[in-house]
Design an enzyme around this catalytic site. Structure first.
Site, short mmCIF file in Angstrom:
data_model
loop_
_atom_site.label_atom_id
_atom_site.label_comp_id
_atom_site.label_asym_id
_atom_site.label_seq_id
_atom_site.Cartn_x
_atom_site.Cartn_y
_atom_site.Cartn_z
N SER A 290 1.02 -1.25 -0.06
CA SER A 290 -0.01 0.11 0.10
C SER A 290 0.92 1.27 -0.11
O SER A 290 2.01 1.26 0.60
CB SER A 290 -0.76 -0.04 1.33
N ASP A 291 0.39 2.24 -0.24
CA ASP A 291 1.05 3.61 -0.11
C ASP A 291 0.87 3.87 1.15
O ASP A 291 0.09 3.17 1.99
CB ASP A 291 0.43 4.76 -1.01
N CYS A 292 1.67 4.64 1.66
CA CYS A 292 1.74 4.87 3.47
C CYS A 292 0.55 5.30 4.10
O CYS A 292 0.06 6.45 3.55
CB CYS A 292 2.84 5.89 3.87
N ASP A 293 -0.15 4.47 4.84
CA ASP A 293 -1.42 4.65 5.49
C ASP A 293 -2.60 4.57 4.60
O ASP A 293 -3.73 5.20 4.95
CB ASP A 293 -1.42 6.20 6.25
N ALA A 294 -2.47 3.97 3.40
CA ALA A 294 -3.43 3.82 2.51
C ALA A 294 -4.51 2.96 2.93
O ALA A 294 -5.65 2.98 2.60
CB ALA A 294 -2.62 3.57 1.31
#
Length: 765
Positions: A290-294
């Site tokens: 995932s992208d960060c905190d996605a």
């Protein structure tokens, strides 16, 4: 005592740094022989399954985040998935540290400028260097992982996008070619992709952001909540092709799903995207992050998932493997207890993660004794690497205007004024996602290498230019034989999480430029350092501004390259990888994802945009002139034997690419030869761009105005002529997506163009 302390300090700073990086399966550990995951003679998937089978549930869950802890009882060290290497090894993520023997890394031009060379082999060589330097940093013990979250291959759809600078531009075919070259270079493949990577990866590349991600923060709308409404045609023809090429041809070992939703579904929670398309249709073999905190925003910001446990279930069942952040670490156990996920879902993800770490050689014992283990930290910032950074800047910089052949300036110029906020700003040259450079030379310092007593004035208090010392700049300009204005943008104007609201130069920059140009003895040179396009129509139409150069963010050697071009030691050859739109384009909503034009909507990119342009995609001048001629017969034909032929709404017969299959597509190709002649007085490196258009191109918004079908770069001495061959495939180059996103080849006449040369090609079905 003092001597003892000095000795201990010497030991700490030198011996600790030279310690080998952490690795699993140490042969000196007797238990290593008991573990199948340590056996290099077994297939990767079997080794990964063995390790996963030995983990407890809590240990399994701990591995689902980017900062994965070690498992001491099995001799498995901690691992960091998040490292960055967009245009050089960077310390942006937690995986790389420049606090040991390696203090810096080669900083290449930002991707948008590198792309302007239209030289895929150069792109490959740059990525090769980045991969080797990454290994050098790892072998120095300053890297906690070898997975790098690059390249960014989203389409530069809107000129306001703050991250457009990170991409290769607006064309899907070119962006896909960049992705393939970068991935092959970084991972240790050959340029043609024929090297077997089954045994070992030099480093792991990750193509991002999957998919239709090209808005960060605009008009109160953020990437975290944006729902990209994308037609099936645009998805198939524009947004997906770079990722398809990245996976199928580049053989990337990583993919990152994006923050945004596409047609209502978060990309990280979309099984059609991650499992059916990437792993199924494209046969992706690697990990998906995932992208960060996605993952957290699926519940916290988007409200797509009702509970945190639902968000965990959505992403794991969709096919995502690792969460950048801590959300899966916090909520997977409760999701398991609530039976929203099964241990099988977790194991599936772990098999992909462990497999990539095995392919990187991290479970084969001491990595310094394995392939790539002999790459010394001393290779980082090697002279050859820095020379390539200079070459890339030279080849990317674009000459936009050169009225009356103002450039190159004479080297014997008695006086020079250098004015502008970007003339003496070393950091600005790097762009975003940059690591500490080996060295930098500002444009001012480089220009003073030619004119020692060049006078400098900043002109503006900053790039924002809320205050401009116009009278002082004018006074300096009046007394100089030549004036170079170095203006543009920087990361206060465009970057991640910051899209622009205007395409004009910020603040009083235009006023400063015009005032200086009016006061100068001769026409001035305007240099634009920026990633995204700016509307400089005022300068293109002003004869007192004789030359305009776009230098992108040219990297650590960009100042030197710029000065060499201005004074004629290098012949510019870069060409724009994006359309430069006028300021009026800001009236188009950035949230409108449509590529094709419609009533009241101008469309996007050179393929579909119908409206005024400041500069076209592919525009770029040189100190030489080039002439082109097709060497094929005056008119060519291609025949398709297809049993299933259909007719569309405007009575054009077509065949489905899917029904032609691989064999049919391989047959439906032709070779085209173009003669290129340098008719100028200087040798030059010249990108040759070939476009194709259907005879009904752009008529009704369905078909592209034209589309790039090939590009190659060639070096020609003055007066030299050479022939270049292009292979044109109906499936690969002349197909388009219909309304339901199915790729079709249409009958009719196409025109292949290179410059002003044109070749008709008739397709018969």
């Amino acid at each position: 005592m003092a001597k003892l302390i000095l000795l201990l300090l010497f030991f700490f700073y030198h011996c600790v740094d030279s310690a080998p990086p952490p690795h699993a399966c140490d042969p000196s550990n007797p238990s290593t022989k008991l573990y199948q995951f340590c056996r290099t003679d077994l297939p990767v998937n079997k080794r990964a399954r063995d390790l996963v089978s030995r983990l407890t549930v809590d240990e399994k869950i701990s591995q689902l985040v980017n900062t994965a802890p070690g498992i001491p009882r099995l001799g498995v060290p901690a691992y960091e998935w998040w490292s960055e290497a967009l245009h050089g090894v960077a310390g942006v993520g937690p995986g790389i540290r420049f606090n040991g023997t390696v203090k810096a890394a080669t900083s290449f031009p930002q991707v948008i400028l590198t792309a302007a060379s239209f030289d895929s082999y150069e792109w490959f060589r740059i990525a090769q260097v980045i991969g080797r330097e990454a290994r050098g940093v790892y072998n120095a013990g300053q890297a906690r992982g070898m997975t790098f979250w690059a390249p960014n291959i989203n389409i530069f759809r809107d000129p306001r996008w703050g991250r457009g600078q990170e991409t290769p531009g607006e064309d899907p075919m070119m962006t896909g070619s960049y992705a393939v070259a970068y991935v092959r270079g970084l991972q240790g493949d050959s340029f043609d992709g024929r090297k077997s990577l089954a045994g070992h990866l030099q480093a792991s590349a990750c193509c991002k952001h999957f998919t239709a991600y090209d808005l960060d923060r605009w008009n109160g709308i953020t990437r975290y909540v944006f729902n990209a409404q994308v037609s099936l045609a645009d998805l198939a023809e524009t947004y997906q092709p770079p990722f398809k090429k990245c996976v199928e041809e580049g053989r990337a070992s990583g993919v990152m799903c994006s923050y945004n939703r596409v047609n209502g579904i978060p990309t990280c929670a979309d099984p059609n995207l991650l499992t059916q398309t990437a792993r199924g249709l494209w046969r992706f073999q690697g990990y998906i992050t995932s992208d960060c905190d996605a993952v957290s925003i699926i519940h916290d910001a988007q409200g797509y998932a009702k509970t945190p446990e639902d968000a965990v279930a959505d992403v794991l069942k969709a096919g995502m493997d690792v969460n950048c952040g801590s959300y899966l670490q916090k909520h997977t156990k409760s999701a398991l207890q609530q039976k929203k996920v099964s241990e099988y879902d977790i194991d599936r993800a772990l098999l992909n993660l462990i497999s990539v770490r095995i392919r990187l050689g991290l479970f084969n014992g001491d990595s310094t004794k394995l392939p790539y283990g002999n790459i010394s930290p001393n290779e980082v910032c090697a002279p050859a690497h820095q020379a390539l950074a200079l070459e890339a800047a030279r080849n990317g910089i674009v000459l936009l205007k050169n009225n009356l052949k103002l450039l190159p300036l004479p080297k014997a110029s008695p006086s020079l004024a250098v004015i502008g906020p970007n003339a003496y700003a070393a950091k600005t040259l790097l762009g975003n996602y940059a690591g500490p450079p080996c060295k930098t030379v500002t444009p001012l310092d480089a220009l003073r290498g030619y004119v020692k007593n060049a006078v400098y004035h900043q002109g503006c208090d900053s790039v924002a230019c809320s205050n401009a010392a116009i009278s002082q700049a004018v006074a300096i300009a009046r007394n100089a034989d030549h004036v170079v204005l170095i203006m543009g943008l920087d990361l206060t104007q465009e970057k991640e999480d910051l899209d622009r609201v205007s395409l004009n130069l910020p603040g009083k920059q235009q006023e400063l430029i015009t005032s200086v140009a009016n006061a100068a003895k001769k026409p001035v040179v305007l240099v634009l350092i920026c990633g995204g396009p700016v509307d400089v129509s005022f300068a293109t139409n002003n004869n007192k501004i004789g030359s305009i150069i776009w230098a992108g963010y040219p990297g650590e050697a960009g100042g030197t390259a710029l000065a060499e071009i201005i004074f004629g030691d290098h012949n510019p050859g870069g060409r724009l990888p994006v359309t430069w739109y006028p300021q009026s384009f800001v009236n188009v909503k950035m949230t409108d994802m449509r590529m094709r034009s419609a009533t009241g909507y101008p469309g996007r990119t050179y393929k579909f945009y119908k409206g005024p342009k400041v500069f076209e995609f592919g525009h770029g001048l040189s100190y030489s002139k080039y002439a082109y001629q097709f060497k094929n017969p005056a008119e060519m034909s291609l025949y398709l034997n297809q049993s299933k032929v259909q007719t569309n709404s405007d009575s054009v017969r077509y065949a489905l690419v899917s029904e032609m299959e691989k064999e049919g597509c391989n047959v439906a190709k032709t070779k085209v030869t173009v003669s290129v002649e340098n008719k100028g007085e200087m040798a030059g490196k010249h990108p040759v761009l070939m476009f194709a258009r259907h005879e009904r191109g752009g008529e009704d918004g369905k078909r592209a105005e034209k589309q790039l079908v090939g590009f190659k770069s060639i070096v020609l001495s003055n007066g030299e002529k050479a022939e270049m061959e292009f292979e044109i495939g109906l499936c690969q180059h002349l197909s388009r997506a219909n309304e339901v996103g199915v790729m079709v080849v249409e009958e009719g006449k196409y025109y292949l163009t290179v410059g002003d040369a044109e070749l008709p090609l008739t397709v018969n079905i």
